[in-house]
Design an enzyme around this catalytic site. Structure first.
Site, PDB file in Angstrom:
ATOM      1  CB  VAL A  65      -0.997   0.037   1.182  1.00 41.31           C
ATOM      2  CG1 VAL A  65      -2.086  -1.005   1.015  1.00 41.31           C
ATOM      3  CG2 VAL A  65      -0.297  -0.106   2.522  1.00 41.31           C
ATOM      4  CG  ASN A  91      -6.050  -3.628   9.040  1.00 44.04           C
ATOM      5  OD1 ASN A  91      -6.239  -3.423  10.236  1.00 44.04           O
ATOM      6  ND2 ASN A  91      -5.246  -4.604   8.596  1.00 44.04           N
ATOM      7  CB  SER A 143      -3.056   3.589  16.775  1.00 45.16           C
ATOM      8  OG  SER A 143      -2.453   3.280  18.009  1.00 45.16           O
ATOM      9  CE1 TYR A 155       1.270   1.995  14.309  1.00 42.88           C
ATOM     10  CE2 TYR A 155       0.707   2.799  16.496  1.00 42.88           C
ATOM     11  CZ  TYR A 155       0.451   1.971  15.424  1.00 42.88           C
ATOM     12  OH  TYR A 155      -0.651   1.129  15.465  1.00 42.88           O
ATOM     13  CB  ALA A 157       3.731  11.622  13.303  1.00 42.89           C
ATOM     14  CB  SER A 158       1.757   7.386  10.673  1.00 45.55           C
ATOM     15  OG  SER A 158       1.560   6.355  11.622  1.00 45.55           O
ATOM     16  CE  LYS A 159      -1.694   3.175  12.755  1.00 47.60           C
ATOM     17  NZ  LYS A 159      -2.506   2.478  11.739  1.00 47.60           N
ATOM     18  CB  ILE A 188      -6.021  -5.406  19.082  1.00 45.88           C
ATOM     19  CG1 ILE A 188      -6.826  -4.093  19.232  1.00 45.88           C
ATOM     20  CG2 ILE A 188      -6.896  -6.533  18.527  1.00 45.88           C
ATOM     21  CD1 ILE A 188      -7.967  -4.121  20.225  1.00 45.88           C
TER      22      ILE A 188
HETATM   23  P1  NAD Z   1      -0.229  -7.253  12.146  1.00 46.13           P
HETATM   24  O1  NAD Z   1       1.219  -6.954  12.128  1.00 46.13           O
HETATM   25  O2  NAD Z   1      -0.727  -8.473  12.830  1.00 46.13           O
HETATM   26  O3  NAD Z   1      -0.818  -7.246  10.648  1.00 46.13           O
HETATM   27  C1  NAD Z   1      -0.525  -6.222   9.751  1.00 46.13           C
HETATM   28  C2  NAD Z   1      -0.725  -6.728   8.339  1.00 46.13           C
HETATM   29  O4  NAD Z   1      -0.404  -5.639   7.455  1.00 46.13           O
HETATM   30  C3  NAD Z   1       0.212  -7.875   7.963  1.00 46.13           C
HETATM   31  O5  NAD Z   1      -0.493  -8.890   7.293  1.00 46.13           O
HETATM   32  C4  NAD Z   1       1.262  -7.216   7.060  1.00 46.13           C
HETATM   33  O6  NAD Z   1       1.812  -8.099   6.079  1.00 46.13           O
HETATM   34  C5  NAD Z   1       0.421  -6.120   6.420  1.00 46.13           C
HETATM   35  N1  NAD Z   1       1.252  -5.051   5.876  1.00 46.13           N
HETATM   36  C6  NAD Z   1       2.320  -4.436   6.442  1.00 46.13           C
HETATM   37  N2  NAD Z   1       2.860  -3.533   5.608  1.00 46.13           N
HETATM   38  C7  NAD Z   1       2.097  -3.557   4.483  1.00 46.13           C
HETATM   39  C8  NAD Z   1       2.151  -2.867   3.257  1.00 46.13           C
HETATM   40  N3  NAD Z   1       3.102  -1.979   3.001  1.00 46.13           N
HETATM   41  N4  NAD Z   1       1.210  -3.142   2.323  1.00 46.13           N
HETATM   42  C9  NAD Z   1       0.250  -4.059   2.563  1.00 46.13           C
HETATM   43  N5  NAD Z   1       0.162  -4.764   3.702  1.00 46.13           N
HETATM   44  C10 NAD Z   1       1.081  -4.515   4.650  1.00 46.13           C
HETATM   45  O7  NAD Z   1      -0.881  -5.934  12.786  1.00 46.13           O
HETATM   46  P2  NAD Z   1      -2.326  -5.682  13.418  1.00 46.13           P
HETATM   47  O8  NAD Z   1      -2.164  -5.599  14.881  1.00 46.13           O
HETATM   48  O9  NAD Z   1      -3.326  -6.608  12.838  1.00 46.13           O
HETATM   49  O10 NAD Z   1      -2.563  -4.183  12.909  1.00 46.13           O
HETATM   50  C11 NAD Z   1      -3.540  -3.830  11.936  1.00 46.13           C
HETATM   51  C12 NAD Z   1      -3.779  -2.328  12.027  1.00 46.13           C
HETATM   52  O11 NAD Z   1      -4.258  -1.995  13.328  1.00 46.13           O
HETATM   53  C13 NAD Z   1      -2.516  -1.494  11.813  1.00 46.13           C
HETATM   54  O12 NAD Z   1      -2.832  -0.331  11.092  1.00 46.13           O
HETATM   55  C14 NAD Z   1      -2.115  -1.119  13.228  1.00 46.13           C
HETATM   56  O13 NAD Z   1      -1.358   0.060  13.262  1.00 46.13           O
HETATM   57  C15 NAD Z   1      -3.468  -0.958  13.873  1.00 46.13           C
HETATM   58  N6  NAD Z   1      -3.444  -1.055  15.331  1.00 46.13           N
HETATM   59  C16 NAD Z   1      -3.158  -2.232  15.960  1.00 46.13           C
HETATM   60  C17 NAD Z   1      -3.158  -2.282  17.342  1.00 46.13           C
HETATM   61  C18 NAD Z   1      -2.873  -3.532  18.104  1.00 46.13           C
HETATM   62  O14 NAD Z   1      -2.882  -3.478  19.350  1.00 46.13           O
HETATM   63  N7  NAD Z   1      -2.655  -4.667  17.487  1.00 46.13           N
HETATM   64  C19 NAD Z   1      -3.437  -1.121  18.083  1.00 46.13           C
HETATM   65  C20 NAD Z   1      -3.716   0.054  17.401  1.00 46.13           C
HETATM   66  C21 NAD Z   1      -3.730   0.088  16.021  1.00 46.13           C
END
Ligand code: NAD
Length: 248
Positions: A65, A91, A143, A155, A157-159, A188
């Site tokens: 992405v 996502n 986030s 992170y 700043a991006s969020k 999560i």
């Molecule tokens: P994860 O690492 O389990 O999964 C992330 C997925 O994104 C992976 O399958 C990875 O291959 C894919 N990915 C990474 N870079 C990519 C790219 N350049 N193009 C396409 N796909 C790409 O993470 P998660 O915990 O499932 O996180 C999902 C979203 O939720 C993220 O945006 C994360 O910042 C956000 N988030 C997660 C939490 C948490 O506690 N897990 C908290 C706040 C926000």
């Protein structure tokens, strides 16, 4: 009849974690077709196949992405195949944590590119299709870190950018019946939080009124609401899915 009957949906970063749970929930909700996008094609294919072994309704595609040309090409193929995109869930996200004085510019740029610039690319890729049909649902995953988190300047700043980007698109796209909302999860249970040191995790859980981490399905159910017409008059919002973590 599911609540997302006849809708075409795309979820980025959907091979595993929260994205895979969102894909699964949208499929359960009855989408007509679903594209599971990820950097990791093999895992994306496994996720898609687990939902729809026939491959008729759920397809997996490799898509970085943060690469605008790749996004344009992949979304072009999706729109060619299914005719439109009704629901876009942004996502995909990464962390590259370091205290600011030690953070290198490569990690700053990488995180901003994957977490924020990607949304510029994907939203532009679907804007024509959605605006032309006066219909669309965009959900951007932000986030808790958007409110600031030590060790995560890139992170956070991006969020934070995701929140203001979401509110701006909501204002621009509202007249076209396209809603744009965000979700700010925290702690999560996915691979992303596995690197948090135990001590920090216990502290975070002490500050969390619910005293537990969240499950991916608990994020997916909120995405499902924002992706459906149950939320038809909700736009520019951010729903925190964090067990009350930010309550002060
Ligand atoms: P994860 O690492 O389990 O999964 C992330 C997925 O994104 C992976 O399958 C990875 O291959 C894919 N990915 C990474 N870079 C990519 C790219 N350049 N193009 C396409 N796909 C790409 O993470 P998660 O915990 O499932 O996180 C999902 C979203 O939720 C993220 O945006 C994360 O910042 C956000 N988030 C997660 C939490 C948490 O506690 N897990 C908290 C706040 C926000």
């Amino acid at each position: 009849m599911g609540k997302l009957d006849s809708k075409i949906a795309v979820v980025t970063g959907a091979a595993k974690g929260i994205g895979a749970a969102i894909a699964s929930r949208l499929f359960e909700d009855g989408v007509e077709a679903l594209a599971v996008l990820d950097l990791d094609l093999e895992q994306a294919e496994a996720t898609a196949k687990a939902l729809d072994p026939s491959g008729e309704k759920v397809i997996a595609m490799k898509c970085d992405v943060s690469n605008r040309d790749e996004v344009n090409s992949v979304f072009g193929k999706i729109i060619e195949k299914f005719g439109r995109v009704d629901i876009l869930i942004n996502n995909a996200g990464i962390t590259k944590d370091a205290m600011f004085h030690k953070m290198n510019v490569e990690d700053w740029n990488k995180v901003i590119n994957v977490n924020l610039n990607s949304m510029f690319y994907t939203c532009q890729a679907v804007a024509g299709s959605m605006r032309g049909r006066n219909y669309g649902k965009i959900v951007n995953i932000s986030s808790n870190a958007a409110w600031g988190n030590a060790g995560q300047a890139n992170y956070s700043a991006s969020k934070g950018g995701v929140l203001s980007f979401t509110r701006t698109l909501a204002k621009e796209f509202g007249p076209k019946n396209i809603t744009v909302n965000s979700i700010a999860p925290s702690l999560i249970d996915t691979d992303m939080i596995k690197t948090i040191p135990e001590e920090l995790m216990s502290m975070a859980l002490m500050l969390n009124p619910m005293r537990r981490v969240g499950q991916v399905s608990e994020v997916a159910s909120v995405v499902s609401f924002l992706a459906s017409d149950d939320s038809s008059y909700v736009t520019g919002e951010c729903i925190q899915v964090n067990g009350g973590f930010l309550i002060v």
